[in-house]
Design a protein around this motif. Structure first.
Motif, mmCIF file in Angstrom:
data_model
loop_
_atom_site.group_PDB
_atom_site.id
_atom_site.type_symbol
_atom_site.label_atom_id
_atom_site.label_comp_id
_atom_site.label_asym_id
_atom_site.label_seq_id
_atom_site.Cartn_x
_atom_site.Cartn_y
_atom_site.Cartn_z
ATOM 1 N N SER A 331 0.842 -1.200 0.000
ATOM 2 C CA SER A 331 0.000 0.000 0.000
ATOM 3 C C SER A 331 0.875 1.246 0.000
ATOM 4 N N PHE A 332 0.448 2.249 -0.755
ATOM 5 C CA PHE A 332 1.074 3.572 -0.786
ATOM 6 C C PHE A 332 0.108 4.549 -0.127
ATOM 7 N N HIS A 333 0.632 5.416 0.745
ATOM 8 C CA HIS A 333 -0.203 6.388 1.448
ATOM 9 C C HIS A 333 0.330 7.791 1.201
ATOM 10 N N LEU A 351 0.541 9.845 -4.176
ATOM 11 C CA LEU A 351 0.030 8.576 -4.699
ATOM 12 C C LEU A 351 -0.472 7.686 -3.563
ATOM 13 N N THR A 352 -1.711 7.216 -3.703
ATOM 14 C CA THR A 352 -2.315 6.314 -2.719
ATOM 15 C C THR A 352 -2.995 5.152 -3.447
ATOM 16 N N PHE A 353 -2.631 3.921 -3.064
ATOM 17 C CA PHE A 353 -3.337 2.741 -3.582
ATOM 18 C C PHE A 353 -3.022 1.558 -2.671
ATOM 19 N N HIS A 354 -3.785 0.481 -2.850
ATOM 20 C CA HIS A 354 -3.600 -0.718 -2.026
ATOM 21 C C HIS A 354 -3.783 -1.952 -2.898
ATOM 22 N N VAL A 355 -2.865 -2.930 -2.713
ATOM 23 C CA VAL A 355 -2.963 -4.217 -3.407
ATOM 24 C C VAL A 355 -3.042 -5.298 -2.338
ATOM 25 N N GLY A 356 -4.120 -6.060 -2.344
ATOM 26 C CA GLY A 356 -4.299 -7.105 -1.348
ATOM 27 C C GLY A 356 -3.549 -8.377 -1.690
ATOM 28 N N CYS A 390 3.932 0.755 2.577
ATOM 29 C CA CYS A 390 3.770 -0.300 3.577
ATOM 30 C C CYS A 390 3.745 -1.681 2.933
ATOM 31 N N LEU A 391 4.362 -2.640 3.615
ATOM 32 C CA LEU A 391 4.256 -4.054 3.272
ATOM 33 C C LEU A 391 3.531 -4.741 4.422
#
Length: 571
Positions: A331-333, A351-356, A390-391
């Motif tokens: 995830s990018f915050h 840039l903000t996104f999340h990959v599950g 974040c990881l």
């Protein structure tokens, strides 16, 4: 001296033993003129053969002892200096391996090669010289001066005048030499860089027929090195004869003054001969000291360049190495980042996104939109200026880099293969992988088929950089290597650009078989992006859209433009 202290501590006993040998060698050299004076004044003058034989045998014994001490210090000096150089090269290479991306950007690879070879050799020669010459020259010089003063205080006045004149020449020579030798080292850097660039791009040079231009570029760098080399050597060429002239004039003055003193009966012939010998030893010592200072000037320039490497910024480390993760959420915050030393304009903005876990994310956008920058930030080659990456919910700045990178596998935009077998290249990221695991990774990357057609199959030797493979073959081995690592997160940085659509579709199918792996595909192809669970659209470093293919077609103008340019207009 601080960075070299541990090397000296490691070889301290050998170093001290060599210095002791140098000291006793110097004492032996100093005794010889005095013994010779006794042979002349007591033996020859009085026609005493016994005295000549007695002192002659003593001189032979002293000479033999001096030779033994010289041999011992030469052996020890070679052993210590070469070991010193090997340790220094090892530490330089280990430091380069720990370079941060920002640190690596500051020093060209050609310069690093020069520093590991030419500069290290200069340091090694200086260490050898310290043990063989540096301590002997002062001992011999000072001892000769003291014994010469004892022999004749009157003649010593001429000797002191010559020594002072030589000292002035040495100081001036050092001041003029330092800047010149530093420029020589940087000129060598330039030559190495030009050669390295040509070797790396040799096929491109041939394809464009740029032989003359590349030759001209090398001639320019080579000529610059020639000029700087000549400039640095001119200082030595000018001052060395001046030093020899000064001492020779001193010897001539001593002979003249000695003849006057001998005529008055104030000094004997043996003492004059011994004094001249001491003057010759002083000359030899001063020349050695001059060479030492010239070597020191070169070494000082090399030392500064080596220190620049050893003191460069290292990769980020925060704590003890942790256990690996089973999942791979990225995830990018609100991440903002600009490349150090660049234009200052952010490559990524807010840039903000999340990959599950287990999801596939495609990142697409125009050239220069920041797609590959996302991969660099995930691997923490650089740190975000603002926001956090974040990881599994943990800020990667709170993780040790080894732990982070063990959980992320990447197939880079430019496939990099190493000299060795196909098997070794695929297993490079996971040396403990079994043969079946390597073959499975190759099958998933659609590389197994062409590998089995090679003469020795998985044991076939690849040239440097995989020169004996096509672009598509190199990319598939690179993907297989990334899969063989078995990391929770897989990043494919536009690594299928050399593959046709059918082969790429098969690769994507092989990736889907990697159950539970989080995949980030950086791509220019809309067909690749469409196969992902979600798509991140970047434009000038900003998020222009995030969602499925259908959602982006309806809501994202940038994505729709890419789609129309590649597929939509054809329909």
């Amino acid at each position: 001296m601080g960075i070299y202290k541990r090397y000296f501590d490691k070889y301290k006993w050998m170093f001290l033993t060599a210095i002791s040998c140098v000291f006793f060698e110097g004492i032996c050299d100093l005794l010889q003129p005095t013994i010779m004076a006794q042979i002349i004044d007591q033996g020859v003058k009085n026609s005493s053969l016994d005295t000549v034989i007695r002192f002659g045998l003593l001189m032979l014994l002293v000479t033999a002892l001096g030779a033994c001490f010289a041999a011992a210090r030469s052996i020890l000096a070679s052993r210590v200096s070469q070991s010193f150089g090997a340790d220094l090269r090892h530490d330089l290479f280990a430091k380069i391996m720990r370079f941060s991306e920002a640190g690596a950007d500051k020093i060209e690879s050609g310069s690093l090669i020069t520093r590991m070879t030419n500069d290290t050799s200069q340091i090694t020669q200086f260490v050898n010289g310290i043990m063989r010459i540096f301590f002997k020259a002062p001992v011999t010089c000072i001892g000769s001066i003291i014994l010469a003063v004892i022999l004749s205080p009157e003649l010593s006045l001429v000797m002191f005048a010559a020594v002072c004149l030589v000292a002035v020449f040495i100081v001036i020579s050092m001041k003029m030499s330092y800047s010149r030798f530093a420029k020589v080292q940087y000129a060598i850097d330039r030559v190495n860089t030009v050669v390295q660039e040509y070797l790396l791009g040799i096929r491109l040079v041939k394809a464009f027929g740029r032989y003359e231009e590349e030759e001209a570029k090398f001639d320019e760098a080579n000529t610059d090195l020639l000029k700087k080399g000549v400039s640095s050597q001119l200082v030595i060429a000018c001052f060395s004869p001046l030093i020899s002239l000064a001492v020779s004039l001193g010897i001539a003055a001593i002979l003249y003054l000695g003849s006057i003193l001998f005529g008055r009966g104030e000094i004997e012939v043996g003492r004059i001969a011994a004094f001249i010998n001491y003057m010759a030893q002083i000359l030899s010592s001063l020349i050695m000291i001059t060479n030492i200072f010239n070597t020191f000037v070169r070494t000082k320039a090399s030392d500064e360049r080596i220190r620049e490497v050893l003191e460069s910024e290292e990769d980020f480390t925060c704590m003890e190495k942790e256990a690996g993760y089973e999942s791979g959420e990225i995830s990018f915050h609100d991440v903002t980042f600009a490349y150090p030393g660049g234009s200052g304009m952010p490559a990524i903005k807010n840039l903000t996104f999340h990959v599950g876990r287990g999801e596939t994310l495609a990142i697409i956008g125009p050239t220069g939109s920041g797609k590959s920058t996302v991969a660099l930030l995930c691997l923490r080659f650089y740190d975000a200026a603002e926001g956090k990456v974040c990881l599994n919910g943990t800020d990667i700045r709170q993780m040790d880099c080894r732990t982070l990178r063990e959980n992320i596998s990447i197939a880079p935009q430019k496939s990099m293969l190493f000299t060795g077998t196909v098997f070794e290249n695929i297993a490079w990221g996971n040396p403990d992988a079994m043969e079946e695991e390597i073959r499975q990774a190759a099958r998933a990357a659609q590389a197994d088929e062409f590998i089995r057609k090679m003469p020795d199959q998985y044991e076939s030797i690849l040239g440097q950089g995989g020169v004996n493979l096509s672009g598509g073959q190199k990319q598939r081995i690179s993907i297989a290597r990334a899969l063989a690592k078995k990391a929770p997160v897989l990043i494919l940085d536009d690594c299928t650009s050399a593959l046709d659509a059918v082969t790429e579709a098969k690769v994507r199918q092989g990736l889907r078989a990697a159950d539970g792996k989080t995949v980030i595909m950086i791509t220019q192809r809309i067909g690749t992006a469409m196969a992902a669970d979600r798509i991140l659209v970047l434009d000038n470093g900003e998020k222009a859209g995030f969602g499925s293919h259908d959602e982006l077609l309806a809501s994202c103008e940038v994505y729709r433009g890419i789609f129309d340019s590649q597929i939509g207009m054809e329909g």
